[in-house]
Design an enzyme around this catalytic site. Structure first.
Site, PDB file in Angstrom:
ATOM      1  N   CYS A  51      -4.910  -1.407  -2.069  1.00 20.20           N
ATOM      2  CA  CYS A  51      -5.679   0.014  -2.581  1.00 20.20           C
ATOM      3  C   CYS A  51      -6.433  -0.078  -4.027  1.00 20.20           C
ATOM      4  CB  CYS A  51      -4.854   1.324  -2.639  1.00 20.20           C
ATOM      5  SG  CYS A  51      -5.837   2.538  -3.504  1.00 20.20           S
TER       6      CYS A  51
ATOM      7  N   CYS B 237      -4.396   1.978  -6.857  1.00 19.73           N
ATOM      8  CA  CYS B 237      -2.875   2.563  -7.769  1.00 19.73           C
ATOM      9  C   CYS B 237      -2.242   1.079  -6.942  1.00 19.73           C
ATOM     10  CB  CYS B 237      -1.803   3.246  -6.256  1.00 19.73           C
ATOM     11  SG  CYS B 237      -1.596   2.689  -4.840  1.00 19.73           S
TER      12      CYS B 237
ATOM     13  N   CYS C 254      -4.756   5.607   1.201  1.00 21.64           N
ATOM     14  CA  CYS C 254      -3.732   4.833   1.025  1.00 21.64           C
ATOM     15  C   CYS C 254      -2.714   5.803   1.469  1.00 21.64           C
ATOM     16  CB  CYS C 254      -4.259   4.563  -0.430  1.00 21.64           C
ATOM     17  SG  CYS C 254      -2.947   3.878  -1.718  1.00 21.64           S
TER      18      CYS C 254
ATOM     19  N   CYS D  82      -1.658   6.951  -3.425  1.00 19.06           N
ATOM     20  CA  CYS D  82      -2.971   7.663  -4.431  1.00 19.06           C
ATOM     21  C   CYS D  82      -3.157   8.753  -3.899  1.00 19.06           C
ATOM     22  CB  CYS D  82      -3.434   6.856  -5.024  1.00 19.06           C
ATOM     23  SG  CYS D  82      -4.497   6.462  -4.479  1.00 19.06           S
TER      24      CYS D  82
ATOM     25  N   CYS E 229     -11.686  -0.450   9.680  1.00 14.86           N
ATOM     26  CA  CYS E 229     -13.501  -0.732   9.339  1.00 14.86           C
ATOM     27  C   CYS E 229     -13.031  -0.152   7.677  1.00 14.86           C
ATOM     28  CB  CYS E 229     -13.847   0.289   9.780  1.00 14.86           C
ATOM     29  SG  CYS E 229     -16.062  -0.628   9.314  1.00 14.86           S
TER      30      CYS E 229
HETATM   31 ZN   LIG Z   1      -3.721   3.987  -3.440  1.00 15.78          ZN
END
Ligand SMILES: [Zn+2]
Length: 160
Positions: free
Chosen positions: A76, A79, A124, A127, A147
């Site tokens: 991600c 984070c 995610c 976060c 996707c």
């Molecule tokens: Zn994150």
């Protein structure tokens, strides 16, 4: 005529993958990592902010991660939590980095009913940053197609 025009505009926006200004259901959840909107704007690039915090969608074929074929993890961009492994990446032909499974406990999902479609939004788990959507037309073994927006992720190659 106005209604038809709005539908056409909506379809055009959908086709180009532009979706700005949506406040998501995800925003009401709490996550281990959280920042104010102003803080996220400082932490992220404008493109990252649009996708991760406003559920935007990058233009297809715009991400360098499409051609990333090394072994490693896709994390991600908000984070840095690893979200997908290169071992589950495949070429979906859609123009967005695609995977058939996320890493364990790395992502959450919510229902996205924007653009006249009901889709499953993927974010995610640490976060809450929006990463993309998951569909049921992926390859074996899961049949899922995650996707993802490349701009919402960072690639960490495995050493060696
Ligand atoms: Zn994150």
């Amino acid at each position: 005529m106005v209604g038809r025009r709005q539908v056409l505009i909506g379809a055009a926006l959908g086709a180009f993958g532009l979706c700005f200004g949506r406040q998501s259901a995800v925003a009401r959840e709490t996550f281990a990592i959280s920042h104010s909107d102003a803080e996220w704007r400082k932490l992220l690039t404008p493109d990252q902010y649009t996708v991760l915090r406003r559920e935007g969608t990058e233009r297809p074929f715009s991400s360098a991660l499409l051609k990333e074929h090394r072994k490693g993890n896709f994390a991600c961009a908000g984070c840095d939590q690893n979200a997908f492994s290169s071992t589950t990446k495949f070429d979906s032909g859609t123009g967005w980095p695609s995977f058939w499974a996320p890493l364990k406990d790395a992502v959450g999902t919510s229902t996205d009913a924007t653009l006249g479609m009901v889709r499953t939004e993927v974010h995610c788990s640490r976060c809450g940053g929006h990463l993309g959507h998951v569909f049921d037309d992926g390859p074996k073994p899961t049949g899922h197609r995650y996707c993802m927006n490349g701009v919402a992720m960072k690639f960490h190659p495995l050493a060696g």
